[in-house]
Design an enzyme around this catalytic site. Structure first.
Site, mmCIF file in Angstrom:
data_model
loop_
_atom_site.group_PDB
_atom_site.id
_atom_site.type_symbol
_atom_site.label_atom_id
_atom_site.label_comp_id
_atom_site.label_asym_id
_atom_site.label_seq_id
_atom_site.Cartn_x
_atom_site.Cartn_y
_atom_site.Cartn_z
ATOM 1 C CG HIS A 146 -3.114 2.981 2.152
ATOM 2 N ND1 HIS A 146 -3.804 2.638 1.008
ATOM 3 C CD2 HIS A 146 -3.233 1.910 3.000
ATOM 4 C CE1 HIS A 146 -4.306 1.426 1.146
ATOM 5 N NE2 HIS A 146 -3.984 0.964 2.338
ATOM 6 C CB CYS A 194 -0.941 -0.001 1.200
ATOM 7 S SG CYS A 194 -1.970 -1.485 1.291
ATOM 8 C CG ASN A 219 -7.063 -1.179 1.344
ATOM 9 O OD1 ASN A 219 -6.283 -0.883 0.451
ATOM 10 N ND2 ASN A 219 -6.672 -1.572 2.538
#
Length: 331
Positions: free
Chosen positions: A253, A116, A283
């Site tokens: 993120h 990520c 996500n």
């Protein structure tokens, strides 16, 4: 310490698959509810790639979007950096597939895997390559098809992940560079809390069922993030000799909206200054930051000259934070 930089972020493009997966649809496959998901994650939808749609396809479409919005040419790029954890193949790299599609000549191509944190790592690398004089124009692309590696029997994690891609152009600019400073840290001993099974099965070498699926201890990852990201933000501001009032937007993120709210509280960053993509895209790992940036561009929030904190964090466990000045025009 401010970073020597001769590189500017000059253009952006994104793409998400057409298929939407709502919280209501998850109620049909696992023991969950729309209310439960929103309360714990803030997510309402995520995009899901088709059965014949892969990470390289998403990345190519993101670059095509950038190309259509950029006033210059991409025929003179000299490096492609793709951050992904879900490449179509072990090799060739996704970056090579992007090069083949567009037919660019004399171009380097490499994938990076920092999960990520991948976009922030890619931007950091691009700045270094350009500032050193080795390159002049680099495409930094993040693309993920996490739906293909998600265990849809795990009710705690399957609700989280979506697919998408984004591209940023970084080019030489001696007079108006974007990159101000950076901070990085890695805690490899936390790898057991977030990983994807592969050739080695699990991290202890034991065989697992569900090869190629993500395994996550969400509680431990959450604890690490809400402790480490505020520390990294403080370090960034100190190095840049800046204060929070000097920052226009915070772009972490987009792992989980509740996590971001906790990070904002601990850093004393107003929640309204946080740009996210988690609510409608879930996500999307390394693609989440660029999707959030583009949503802000399209909504008229993000403007050329704005000062941003970009903060990628994830499996490794590792993070990269950047303070940058946004250098792309409105589009």
């Amino acid at each position: 310490m401010k970073t020597l930089s001769k590189a500017r972020i000059s253009a952006i493009g994104t793409y998400v698959p057409e298929k939407r997966m709502t919280n209501k649809e998850f109620e049909k496959i696992v023991d969950t509810s729309d209310e439960w998901i929103i309360q714990r994650t803030g997510m309402k939808e995520r995009r899901i790639a088709g059965s014949h749609e892969f990470t390289s396809d998403l990345c190519i479409k993101a670059v095509e979007d950038l190309k259509n919005r950029y006033s210059g040419t991409l025929d003179d790029i000299d490096m492609i950096i793709v951050s992904t954890t879900t490449a179509d193949y072990a090799f060739p790299s996704t970056a090579c597939q992007v090069q083949e599609h567009f037919g660019w000549n004399e171009v380097g191509a490499v994938d990076v895997n920092a999960t990520c944190a991948g976009l922030a790592y890619g931007l950091h690398m691009a700045n270094g390559l350009i500032t050193s004089g080795l390159h002049r124009k680099i495409l930094v692309i993040s693309g993920e098809t996490l739906s293909k590696t998600t265990d849809y029997t795990d009710r705690t994690s399957c609700i989280l992940f979506g697919d998408g891609a984004g591209a940023l152009l970084v080019e030489r600019d001696d007079k108006d560079p974007s990159f101000i400073t950076f901070a990085q840290d890695t805690k490899g001993d936390g790898a057991r809390h977030l990983y994807r099974t592969g050739l080695r099965s699990d991290l202890k070498g034991e065989p697992l069922s569900g090869e190629g699926k993500m395994v996550q201890n969400g509680r431990e990852v959450y604890k690490w993030a809400v402790r480490s990201v505020p520390e990294g933000v403080k370090k960034l501001l100190a190095q840049a000799e800046m204060e929070l009032k000097d920052i226009d937007w915070f772009v972490p993120h987009s792992a989980n909206l509740r996590m971001i709210e906790s990070i904002c509280e601990k850093t004393e960053i107003p929640a309204e200054k946080a740009l996210t993509s988690v609510e409608w895209f879930g996500n999307t790992s390394s693609a989440s930051i660029v999707l959030a940036l583009d949503e802000a561009v399209k909504n008229g929030k993000l403007k050329k000259g704005d000062t941003l904190i970009l903060f990628g964090f994830g499996g490794g466990l590792t993070y990269t934070g950047l303070i940058v000045k946004w250098g792309a025009p409105a589009s």
